[in-house]
Design an enzyme around this catalytic site. Structure first.
Site, PDB file in Angstrom:
ATOM      1  N   THR A 211       0.856  -1.554  -0.049  1.00 26.09           N
ATOM      2  CA  THR A 211       0.574   0.247  -0.198  1.00 26.09           C
ATOM      3  C   THR A 211       0.586   1.183   0.397  1.00 26.09           C
ATOM      4  O   THR A 211       1.977   1.747  -0.712  1.00 26.09           O
ATOM      5  CB  THR A 211      -1.360   0.060   1.325  1.00 26.09           C
ATOM      6  OG1 THR A 211      -2.191   1.134   1.125  1.00 26.09           O
ATOM      7  CG2 THR A 211      -0.174   0.034   2.061  1.00 26.09           C
ATOM      8  N   ASN A 212       0.315   2.733   0.232  1.00 29.39           N
ATOM      9  CA  ASN A 212       1.102   3.646   0.595  1.00 29.39           C
ATOM     10  C   ASN A 212       0.469   4.418   1.608  1.00 29.39           C
ATOM     11  O   ASN A 212      -0.527   3.867   1.861  1.00 29.39           O
ATOM     12  CB  ASN A 212       1.005   4.244  -0.978  1.00 29.39           C
ATOM     13  CG  ASN A 212      -0.606   4.092  -1.281  1.00 29.39           C
ATOM     14  OD1 ASN A 212      -1.038   5.496  -0.739  1.00 29.39           O
ATOM     15  ND2 ASN A 212      -0.902   3.845  -2.671  1.00 29.39           N
ATOM     16  N   ASP A 213       1.169   6.012   1.670  1.00 25.42           N
ATOM     17  CA  ASP A 213       1.324   6.364   3.077  1.00 25.42           C
ATOM     18  C   ASP A 213       0.010   7.496   3.221  1.00 25.42           C
ATOM     19  O   ASP A 213      -0.386   8.273   3.970  1.00 25.42           O
ATOM     20  CB  ASP A 213       1.958   7.015   2.992  1.00 25.42           C
ATOM     21  CG  ASP A 213       3.606   6.949   3.854  1.00 25.42           C
ATOM     22  OD1 ASP A 213       3.012   5.752   3.954  1.00 25.42           O
ATOM     23  OD2 ASP A 213       4.089   7.341   3.269  1.00 25.42           O
ATOM     24  N   SER A 214      -1.261   7.080   1.919  1.00 25.51           N
ATOM     25  CA  SER A 214      -2.357   7.790   1.636  1.00 25.51           C
ATOM     26  C   SER A 214      -3.406   7.383   2.379  1.00 25.51           C
ATOM     27  O   SER A 214      -3.690   6.596   2.662  1.00 25.51           O
ATOM     28  CB  SER A 214      -2.961   7.529   0.651  1.00 25.51           C
ATOM     29  OG  SER A 214      -4.666   8.158   0.832  1.00 25.51           O
TER      30      SER A 214
END
Ligand code: CTP
Length: 404
Positions: A211-214
Site C-alpha cells: 500500500t502507500n501513505d495516503s
C-alpha cells in the site's frame, strides 16, 4: 447548515416539551434564529417564559392576542420562517395538520406555512400505532412533510414502546439532511459526483499487502464538502475514516476493485474526482493462504502486474463528465501535473507536494496548485484539507459555469 436559518418552532403538549428546550438551544448555538409558538397544553409542561428567555423573543400562544394591529402574528410567523418544526408533535396536532384544521395559533400558522415542515412525533405507543395516527402521518408525508420516526424505549407511562421522543442529536442530523434536500440554491444541487479516496491495497496473501501513505483525508473532505454543496455523492474509499450517512459509501481495497466500482457508475456521473493514491502495480498471483517464512523465494520475488489506470480509462470514455485528477509529486510538481492533465484527458488537476512532514499524506493540512485545461493556475496556500476541498469545488463550479 442551520446558520442564519429562520426557524419557527411549534411546541405542542406532551411530556417531551422539556427536551425541546435543549433542541431549541442547539438551533441557536448553530447560528439559527428561533421564534416559538406553543399550544395551550404545551404551556402546562413548560412555561412560555423559558422559551421566551432562551429565544429572546415573545412566544406566541393564543391566536386572538394580537398586540400589533398592523400584523396578524400567525401569518407573519409562517411567512418569516425558512423552516417550520413541530416538536414534540402530539397525535392531536398531527391529526389537525392532516385535516387542515386551524383552531389555535400553532395549527393556524402551520396551515398558512409554505416553507418546509419537519415534525417530531412523541406520544404513547397505542396512540402512535393507532391506524388514525398512522394514516395522518402518511398524509403529511405524501405532502412532503418530513416526519421523524420516534424511538422505541421506556415511555413516561412506565413501559416499553414506540413513540418516544428521539435524541436531539438524531433530530438535528435528520433536520440538516432535510434542509439540504430542500435547498435548491446550493451550487452542486442536481450534480452526481464520485470521489475516490485513500491508498489502494494490493494483496500478497490474506495477511499482507502493498500500500502507500495516503490516509484518505483529502478525498473524504472533498466528499463532505460536495455533500454540503448539495451534490449527490458517492465515495469510493479504502479508508476507515467516517463519512456522512447521506453519502453513498463504497468500501474497496485494491485498484481493481476501485476500478470496477467507478467504471460501473461512470456513465451516470457529472463529476469524477480521483483523490485516491492508486497503486500502479498489483500482485500478479496473490497467495490464497498465508505465506510461510520458508516461502522466502516467493516473498522475495513477488511478481507484479500493471493495474488499470482508472483516471486515464475514464478520460478515454468521457462524454460530458468533468474529470479531476491529483498529482502527488516529490519534485517537478507543476511540470508533471500539467503533463498528467493532458495525458489523462482531464479538465482540472490538483498538484500537491508529498514527502513533506506537515502537508500531503496523512496530514490535516495541504498546500496545492490547481491547473485547469486552459492552463489557468490557482495556488492554495497551506490550509486545512476541509478548506482545500471547498476551494477546489468552488473552482470546479466556476469551470462548469464557463462550460455550460
Ligand atoms: N490514477 C488512477 N489509476 C492509476 C494511477 C493513478 O486513476 N492506476 C489517478 C490518481 O488517482 C490521480 C492521478 O491518476 O488522480 C495521478 O496519479 P499519480 O499516481 O500521481 O500518477 P501516475 O499516472 O500513476 O504517474 P506516476 O506514478 O508516474 O507519477
Amino acid at each position: 447548515m442551520l446558520k442564519n436559518k429562520k426557524i419557527a418552532l411549534y411546541v405542542t403538549g406532551g411530556i417531551a416539551v422539556y427536551k425541546v428546550v435543549d433542541l431549541m438551544r442547539s438551533f441557536i448555538k448553530n447560528g439559527a434564529q428561533v421564534r416559538v409558538a406553543m399550544t395551550d397544553s404545551a404551556t402546562k409542561f413548560v412555561t412560555p417564559m423559558t422559551f421566551q428567555i432562551l429565544s429572546r423573543h415573545e412566544v406566541y400562544v393564543d391566536t386572538f392576542s394580537e398586540n400589533n394591529p398592523a400584523h396578524v402574528s400567525h401569518v407573519d410567523l409562517s411567512d418569516w420562517a425558512d423552516i417550520s418544526i413541530v416538536a414534540p408533535a402530539t397525535a392531536n396536532t398531527i391529526g389537525k395538520m392532516a385535516y387542515g384544521l386551524a383552531d389555535n395559533f400553532v395549527t393556524s400558522a402551520l396551515l398558512a406555512t409554505a416553507s418546509p415542515i419537519f415534525v417530531v412525533p412523541a406520544m404513547n405507543t397505542d396512540m402512535f400505532e393507532n391506524p388514525a395516527t398512522q394514516e395522518n402521518i402518511q398524509t403529511l408525508k405524501n405532502r412532503g412533510v418530513y416526519v421523524v420516526d420516534p424511538d422505541t424505549g421506556f415511555l413516561a407511562e412506565g413501559y416499553e414502546g414506540k413513540g418516544r421522543y428521539p435524541e436531539n442529536e438524531r433530530i438535528l442530523e435528520e433536520l440538516e439532511n432535510f434542509i439540504m434536500t430542500k435547498d435548491m440554491t446550493l451550487p452542486l444541487r442536481g450534480y452526481k459526483i464520485l470521489i475516490s479516496a485513500g491508498g489502494t491495497k494490493e494483496r500478497i496473501d490474506p495477511v499482507r499487502y502493498i500500500t502507500n501513505d495516503s490516509s484518505g483525508k483529502m478525498g473524504h473532505a472533498i466528499a463532505e464538502a460536495a455533500y454540503q454543496y448539495g451534490a449527490e455523492v458517492t465515495l469510493v474509499t479504502t479508508s476507515a475514516l467516517n463519512a456522512s450517512k447521506a453519502i453513498e459509501r463504497v468500501q474497496v481495497d485494491s485498484a481493481k476493485a476501485m476500478f470496477e466500482a467507478i467504471d460501473e457508475r461512470f456513465d451516470d456521473l457529472d463529476i469524477l474526482i480521483m483523490a485516491a493514491a492508486v497503486s500502479d502495480y498489483g500482485v500478479a498471483h496473490p497467495a490464497t493462504s498465508k505465506m510461510k517464512k520458508e516461502d522466502y523465494s516467493k516473498l522475495l520475488n513477488i511478481e507484479l502486474k500493471e493495474n488499470p489506470d482508472i483516471l486515464k480509462t475514464m478520460g478515454q470514455k468521457k462524454k460530458n463528465q468533468f474529470l479531476v485528477g491529483f498529482a502527488a509529486e516529490t519534485d517537478h510538481l507543476e511540470e508533471y501535473a500539467v503533463k498528467k492533465l493532458a495525458e489523462k484527458n482531464l479538465d482540472l488537476i490538483v498538484a500537491n507536494e508529498v514527502g513533506k512532514e506537515d502537508t500531503g499524506f496523512d496530514s490535516d493540512d495541504n498546500q496545492v496548485v490547481i491547473f485547469t485545461k486552459e492552463h489557468q493556475r490557482l495556488e492554495v496556500q497551506k490550509t486545512k484539507k476541509t478548506e482545500i476541498a471547498r476551494r477546489l469545488l468552488d473552482k470546479i463550479i466556476e469551470e462548469l459555469d464557463h462550460h455550460s
